[in-house]
Design an enzyme around this catalytic site. Structure first.
Site, PDB file in Angstrom:
ATOM      1  N   LEU A 163       8.501   1.209   5.959  1.00  0.00           N
ATOM      2  CA  LEU A 163       7.927   2.569   6.571  1.00  0.00           C
ATOM      3  C   LEU A 163       7.946   3.581   5.546  1.00  0.00           C
ATOM      4  O   LEU A 163       7.880   4.800   5.949  1.00  0.00           O
ATOM      5  CB  LEU A 163       8.905   2.948   7.756  1.00  0.00           C
ATOM      6  CG  LEU A 163       9.074   1.756   8.968  1.00  0.00           C
ATOM      7  CD1 LEU A 163      10.212   2.165   9.626  1.00  0.00           C
ATOM      8  CD2 LEU A 163       7.964   1.685   9.646  1.00  0.00           C
ATOM      9  N   GLY A 164       7.653   3.206   4.236  1.00  0.00           N
ATOM     10  CA  GLY A 164       7.486   4.129   3.374  1.00  0.00           C
ATOM     11  C   GLY A 164       8.716   5.141   3.187  1.00  0.00           C
ATOM     12  O   GLY A 164       9.919   4.545   3.321  1.00  0.00           O
ATOM     13  N   SER A 186       5.523  -0.067 -13.781  1.00  0.00           N
ATOM     14  CA  SER A 186       6.330   0.698 -13.393  1.00  0.00           C
ATOM     15  C   SER A 186       7.599   0.054 -12.614  1.00  0.00           C
ATOM     16  O   SER A 186       8.504   0.398 -11.887  1.00  0.00           O
ATOM     17  CB  SER A 186       5.692   1.634 -12.206  1.00  0.00           C
ATOM     18  OG  SER A 186       5.132   0.928 -11.080  1.00  0.00           O
ATOM     19  N   ASP A 245       4.934  -3.834  -3.726  1.00  0.00           N
ATOM     20  CA  ASP A 245       5.143  -5.116  -4.299  1.00  0.00           C
ATOM     21  C   ASP A 245       6.466  -5.490  -4.942  1.00  0.00           C
ATOM     22  O   ASP A 245       7.058  -6.287  -4.922  1.00  0.00           O
ATOM     23  CB  ASP A 245       4.019  -5.133  -5.451  1.00  0.00           C
ATOM     24  CG  ASP A 245       2.607  -5.065  -4.863  1.00  0.00           C
ATOM     25  OD1 ASP A 245       2.444  -5.643  -3.714  1.00  0.00           O
ATOM     26  OD2 ASP A 245       1.955  -4.728  -5.509  1.00  0.00           O
TER      27      ASP A 245
END
Ligand code: RIB
Length: 294
Positions: free
Chosen positions: A212-213, A282, A243
């Site tokens: 859900l971010g 990243s 990912d």
């Protein structure tokens, strides 16, 4: 035990922009960089950095040999990455001032899997291996059918979502990792609690992780529901954060860590990822994840 990842490999062209380009607008970018990307490859990088044994099955063109080398240097087994005549898949990524992204992908070589490729890859599968899929290559339905009799743990991250996903034999999926957009498309619900309940009703044998971010995540299987908060961190670029979560979460489960620890490790790794530019570049190392403090 290893995880076989049938996954996309992309060249990411990343443009820093003040805002996403509007219809009819020509926008000057503030920066441009080329990165290694593709949801599949990013997840393989994350799995390998988290310490899992990962065999990546993918397709690239002649222009993508550096991507294969990068995966190999990170510890991914790349012997099933084949160079084909099509050009390597690529993504055009706008990253705005808030670190959000807008992405166009061109599949290129990622959509050249054949039935014989699938059989060839699955010949490398052993009992107790895991199989991971995203939705950036062709033949997902054939892969799901082909692995149903092999006893593999099948994980599907249906990203990016498309109409065809609903026609795939999703009953063969053991673990879904979805976001709200994918959850709504699969269930017709837009409330997170309702999405996971409906996933359980539709696929009773499966487990679902709904990310859900900034609001964290909900995990649900037939026995329990676990909610977790995201970490509050400064966002530079969200590309690859999902990912990174997938790779670290699955590596935790494969290493027989508890569900809660595996979810928390995924959350921590993706919080580090959003503080950096690029996709594969990243993704943190296990040491960085273990040493991370807010
Ligand atoms: O999830 C991020 C990825 O989506 C990028 O690396 C890009 O290649 C697209 O596949």
């Amino acid at each position: 035990m290893k995880i076989i990842n049938f996954g996309s490999i992309n060249i990411d062209h990343v443009y820093s922009v003040e805002h996403f380009v509007k219809p009819g607008e020509t926008l000057r970018s503030k920066g441009y960089q080329v990165f290694s990307g593709g949801k599949g490859a990013n997840q393989s990088f994350a799995l390998a950095r988290a310490g899992a044994t990962v065999l990546h099955a993918g397709k690239i063109g002649e222009d993508g040999s550096w991507l294969k080398e990068g995966l190999s240097k990170s510890g991914v087994d790349t012997r099933l990455i084949e160079t084909v005549r099509e050009s390597t898949g690529h993504a055009l990524i706008q990253v705005n001032a808030q670190g959000e992204n807008a992405i166009i992908i061109h599949a290129g070589a990622n959509e050249s899997f054949t039935d014989s490729d699938i059989e060839n890859v699955l010949e490398h599968a052993e009992a107790k291996d895991w199989l991971l899929l995203q939705n950036e290559i062709n033949a997902i339905d054939s892969i799901l059918y082909s692995c149903r009799t092999r006893g593999l743990q099948v994980v599907f991250n249906p990203a990016p979502m498309s109409e065809e996903v609903k026609s795939y034999p999703l009953e063969y999926v053991d673990i879904f990792i979805i976001n709200e957009v994918e959850g709504e498309a699969l269930t017709g619900e837009d409330d997170p609690e309702k999405i996971v309940l409906k996933m359980q009703a539709l696929y009773p044998k499966s487990k679902t992780v709904l990310t859900l971010g900034k609001a964290g995540l909900i995990y649900k299987d037939h026995e329990r529901t676990v909610s977790m908060k995201a970490l509050e961190v400064a966002v530079v670029d969200t590309t690859g954060a999902g990912d990174t979560f997938v790779g670290y979460f699955l590596a935790g489960l494969m290493q027989e860590k508890s569900l809660e620890v595996s979810l928390q490790t995924g959350i921590t790794a993706s919080a580090i990822c959003v503080g950096r530019h690029g996709a594969a570049d990243s993704i943190p190392t296990r040491k960085e994840v273990e040493e991370f403090r807010l």
